[in-house]
Design an enzyme around this catalytic site. Structure first.
Site, mmCIF file in Angstrom:
data_model
loop_
_atom_site.group_PDB
_atom_site.id
_atom_site.type_symbol
_atom_site.label_atom_id
_atom_site.label_comp_id
_atom_site.label_asym_id
_atom_site.label_seq_id
_atom_site.Cartn_x
_atom_site.Cartn_y
_atom_site.Cartn_z
ATOM 1 C CE1 TYR A 135 4.804 -11.316 0.163
ATOM 2 C CE2 TYR A 135 3.693 -9.583 -1.077
ATOM 3 C CZ TYR A 135 3.765 -10.394 0.036
ATOM 4 O OH TYR A 135 2.803 -10.294 1.005
ATOM 5 N NE ARG A 163 0.240 -10.330 -4.600
ATOM 6 C CZ ARG A 163 -0.079 -9.733 -3.439
ATOM 7 N NH1 ARG A 163 0.420 -10.202 -2.310
ATOM 8 N NH2 ARG A 163 -0.855 -8.688 -3.436
ATOM 9 C CG HIS A 197 -2.549 -2.751 3.079
ATOM 10 N ND1 HIS A 197 -3.698 -3.371 2.672
ATOM 11 C CD2 HIS A 197 -2.800 -2.245 4.302
ATOM 12 C CE1 HIS A 197 -4.617 -3.263 3.626
ATOM 13 N NE2 HIS A 197 -4.096 -2.576 4.617
ATOM 14 C CB CYS A 238 16.853 -3.216 5.648
ATOM 15 S SG CYS A 238 17.791 -4.095 6.908
ATOM 16 C CB CYS A 240 18.652 -0.496 9.291
ATOM 17 S SG CYS A 240 18.894 -0.590 7.513
ATOM 18 C CB CYS A 246 20.341 -4.372 4.595
ATOM 19 S SG CYS A 246 20.423 -2.605 4.814
ATOM 20 C CB CYS A 301 22.222 -2.331 8.714
ATOM 21 S SG CYS A 301 21.174 -3.725 8.274
HETATM 22 C C1 BV8 Z 1 -2.637 -4.345 11.991
HETATM 23 C C2 BV8 Z 1 -0.268 -6.247 1.678
HETATM 24 C C3 BV8 Z 1 -1.889 -3.880 14.194
HETATM 25 C C4 BV8 Z 1 0.420 -7.566 1.520
HETATM 26 C C5 BV8 Z 1 -2.267 -6.693 3.010
HETATM 27 C C6 BV8 Z 1 -9.662 -10.144 13.666
HETATM 28 C C7 BV8 Z 1 -10.696 -9.285 13.313
HETATM 29 C C8 BV8 Z 1 -10.419 -8.072 12.662
HETATM 30 C C9 BV8 Z 1 -9.098 -7.701 12.372
HETATM 31 C C10 BV8 Z 1 -8.090 -8.570 12.726
HETATM 32 C C11 BV8 Z 1 -8.355 -9.785 13.362
HETATM 33 N N1 BV8 Z 1 -7.177 -10.412 13.562
HETATM 34 C C12 BV8 Z 1 -6.172 -9.636 13.096
HETATM 35 C C13 BV8 Z 1 -6.712 -8.496 12.602
HETATM 36 C C14 BV8 Z 1 -6.000 -7.368 11.992
HETATM 37 C C15 BV8 Z 1 -5.626 -7.704 10.560
HETATM 38 C C16 BV8 Z 1 -6.850 -8.021 9.739
HETATM 39 O O1 BV8 Z 1 -7.561 -7.128 9.311
HETATM 40 N N2 BV8 Z 1 -7.112 -9.325 9.536
HETATM 41 C C17 BV8 Z 1 -8.294 -9.705 8.781
HETATM 42 C C18 BV8 Z 1 -7.907 -10.683 7.674
HETATM 43 C C19 BV8 Z 1 -9.266 -10.367 9.753
HETATM 44 N N3 BV8 Z 1 -5.015 -6.497 10.042
HETATM 45 C C20 BV8 Z 1 -3.678 -6.347 10.160
HETATM 46 O O2 BV8 Z 1 -2.931 -7.181 10.603
HETATM 47 C C21 BV8 Z 1 -3.148 -4.999 9.732
HETATM 48 N N4 BV8 Z 1 -2.239 -4.525 10.745
HETATM 49 O O3 BV8 Z 1 -3.772 -4.491 12.368
HETATM 50 O O4 BV8 Z 1 -1.590 -4.010 12.811
HETATM 51 C C22 BV8 Z 1 -0.624 -3.405 14.826
HETATM 52 C C23 BV8 Z 1 -0.572 -2.089 15.313
HETATM 53 C C24 BV8 Z 1 0.591 -1.660 15.940
HETATM 54 C C25 BV8 Z 1 1.705 -2.525 16.061
HETATM 55 C C26 BV8 Z 1 1.618 -3.840 15.538
HETATM 56 C C27 BV8 Z 1 0.465 -4.278 14.915
HETATM 57 C C28 BV8 Z 1 -2.358 -5.120 8.441
HETATM 58 C C29 BV8 Z 1 -3.292 -5.535 7.326
HETATM 59 C C30 BV8 Z 1 -2.540 -5.401 6.002
HETATM 60 C C31 BV8 Z 1 -2.178 -6.774 5.468
HETATM 61 N N5 BV8 Z 1 -1.595 -6.609 4.130
HETATM 62 N N6 BV8 Z 1 -1.712 -6.465 1.820
HETATM 63 C C32 BV8 Z 1 -0.017 -8.263 0.277
HETATM 64 O O5 BV8 Z 1 -0.865 -7.725 -0.472
HETATM 65 O O6 BV8 Z 1 0.509 -9.362 0.046
HETATM 66 S S1 BV8 Z 1 -3.910 -7.055 3.056
HETATM 67 C C33 BV8 Z 1 -4.391 -7.615 1.521
HETATM 68 O O7 BV8 Z 1 -5.605 -8.301 1.728
HETATM 69 C C34 BV8 Z 1 -4.744 -6.513 0.557
HETATM 70 O O8 BV8 Z 1 -3.898 -5.421 0.636
HETATM 71 C C35 BV8 Z 1 -6.151 -6.140 0.958
HETATM 72 O O9 BV8 Z 1 -6.142 -5.214 1.977
HETATM 73 C C36 BV8 Z 1 -6.660 -7.434 1.519
HETATM 74 C C37 BV8 Z 1 -7.558 -8.100 0.529
HETATM 75 O O10 BV8 Z 1 -8.741 -7.443 0.686
HETATM 76 P P1 BV8 Z 1 -9.528 -6.946 -0.613
HETATM 77 O O11 BV8 Z 1 -8.764 -5.872 -1.286
HETATM 78 O O12 BV8 Z 1 -10.900 -6.656 -0.131
HETATM 79 O O13 BV8 Z 1 -9.511 -8.184 -1.600
HETATM 80 P P2 BV8 Z 1 -10.418 -9.486 -1.501
HETATM 81 O O14 BV8 Z 1 -9.868 -10.494 -2.430
HETATM 82 O O15 BV8 Z 1 -10.606 -9.840 -0.049
HETATM 83 O O16 BV8 Z 1 -11.841 -8.981 -2.053
HETATM 84 C C38 BV8 Z 1 -11.939 -8.604 -3.418
HETATM 85 C C39 BV8 Z 1 -13.352 -8.087 -3.562
HETATM 86 O O17 BV8 Z 1 -13.509 -7.581 -4.876
HETATM 87 C C40 BV8 Z 1 -14.376 -9.185 -3.370
HETATM 88 O O18 BV8 Z 1 -15.427 -8.678 -2.574
HETATM 89 C C41 BV8 Z 1 -14.862 -9.480 -4.787
HETATM 90 O O19 BV8 Z 1 -16.221 -9.829 -4.797
HETATM 91 C C42 BV8 Z 1 -14.671 -8.155 -5.441
HETATM 92 N N7 BV8 Z 1 -14.399 -8.216 -6.885
HETATM 93 C C43 BV8 Z 1 -13.696 -9.162 -7.560
HETATM 94 N N8 BV8 Z 1 -13.634 -8.837 -8.870
HETATM 95 C C44 BV8 Z 1 -14.299 -7.653 -9.006
HETATM 96 C C45 BV8 Z 1 -14.797 -7.258 -7.754
HETATM 97 N N9 BV8 Z 1 -15.498 -6.130 -7.578
HETATM 98 C C46 BV8 Z 1 -15.728 -5.354 -8.662
HETATM 99 N N10 BV8 Z 1 -15.289 -5.662 -9.911
HETATM 100 C C47 BV8 Z 1 -14.580 -6.803 -10.118
HETATM 101 N N11 BV8 Z 1 -14.150 -7.130 -11.366
HETATM 102 ZN ZN ZN Z 2 19.605 -2.672 6.957
#
Ligand code: BV8
Ligand code: ZN
Length: 282
Positions: A77, A80, A133, A141, A144, A181, A184
């Protein structure tokens, strides 16, 4: 979708029909993905050279990864943060920000999956930008949930980036370098982003929900630069479709668009967001 997985020629590619539809749209929703920031030089996740090509997502964007190896996750991170700080908002970020300023939040809401801060730096009004996200620049933290933002967060980062005296030999971060933190006294500090298997921020979800419910219809759904695989973010596309929205997708890869099953009344603009989005919104 034909055998080769390519889009049947169903979605329109006509910029002029999109622009005339947008000109009479009262409510527009947009979902912003990593492809929006790619023209600013930030790596996407799945694209070529994507972050997850070099790193294994499971290694880095989950609570378990942080538990197991907080130093590795912080190293990822910090890298990034540096890249995002060095990047600049591109013309697409600016065109979206200008539209939000022009139309106001009742008429246009942007839901962003990006944590890079570029939409904010492009002048996108905060009330019209929902960060699903979290934000790369906030720290929280693990115990907490105490949040550090702005200078307080930057101070923590400085301590992470300046290798402590005894570890001057190896620049690599170690577990003992991870800050604790101050409120806490026990939790390790982590990036305040949403990892996989973590719930999305409740207040963000509910404010998006009230925008969606504020009217029976949504006229246009802009889907910019996303592979449409991460949930629940991607579900907003279907929600908008259910409320009558016509969908306009901007993506360099038509394969990633296939998942969305676009129809005749939708649009697919193949190409770079920084070129297409300003034209679409002009
Ligand atoms: C949750 C922050 C529940 C961190 C991110 C099975 C099936 C379906 C869903 C799931 C599954 N198993 C698990 C899940 C749920 C899971 C999920 O969706 N998994 C996926 C991978 C299958 N989701 C979660 O876990 C979410 N939470 O469900 O919680 C819960 C509820 C209650 C209590 C407990 C739990 C949390 C998901 C958030 C994860 N964090 N980001 C970090 O960034 O490090 S996700 C991260 O990846 C990004 O934020 C973003 O969301 C994702 C990447 O996706 P994109 O933005 O689409 O990027 P990508 O590279 O994939 O695509 C880029 C696109 O742009 C491409 O198409 C490319 O062609 C195009 N492109 C490139 N250049 C250009 C362009 N287009 C135009 N112009 C250009 N120049
Ligand atoms: Zn704390």
């Amino acid at each position: 979708i034909s055998a080769t997985g390519f889009l049947r020629p169903r979605a329109s590619r006509s910029l002029s029909t999109f622009q005339s539809h947008l000109s009479v749209s009262v409510r527009t929703l947009s979902l912003l993905g990593a492809g929006l920031s790619a023209p600013s030089g930030l790596q996407t996740f799945r694209g070529l050279g994507g972050l997850w090509r070099t790193y294994d997502a499971k290694e880095l964007s989950t609570p378990a990864a942080f538990e197991r190896n907080p130093a590795l996750v912080w190293t990822f991170y910090l890298e990034r943060r540096r890249a995002a700080r060095a990047a600049h908002p591109n013309k697409a970020h600016k065109a979206l920000a200008e539209m939000a300023q022009r139309v106001g939040v009742e008429g246009f809401l942007a839901i962003s999956m990006n944590i890079d801060g570029l939409s904010e730096r492009a002048g996108h009004p905060p009330e019209a930008l929902k960060l699903l996200h979290g934000n790369l620049f906030d720290i929280k933290c693990t115990k907490c949930e105490h949040i550090l933002q702005g200078d307080a967060a930057d101070e923590v980062i400085q301590s992470l980036e300046k290798p402590s005296a005894e570890s001057s030999g190896s620049p690599a971060l170690r577990r003992e370098d991870i800050p604790k933190c101050s409120s806490c006294q026990s939790g390790l500090l982590r990036p305040a982003v949403v990892w996989f298997n973590e719930p999305l921020p409740f207040e963000t979800l509910s404010s998006i929900y009230s925008w969606i419910q504020a009217s029976p219809t949504i006229d246009t759904m802009l889907v910019i630069g996303t592979s449409a695989e991460v949930y629940p973010a991607t579900a907003y596309i279907e929600v908008a479709r259910q409320k009558g929205a016509r969908i306009a997708v901007v993506n360099v890869e038509k394969e990633d668009v296939g998942l969305l099953a676009l129809e005749e009344q939708d649009w697919y603009f193949e190409g770079h967001a920084a070129v297409l989005v300003p034209e679409m919104l002009s």
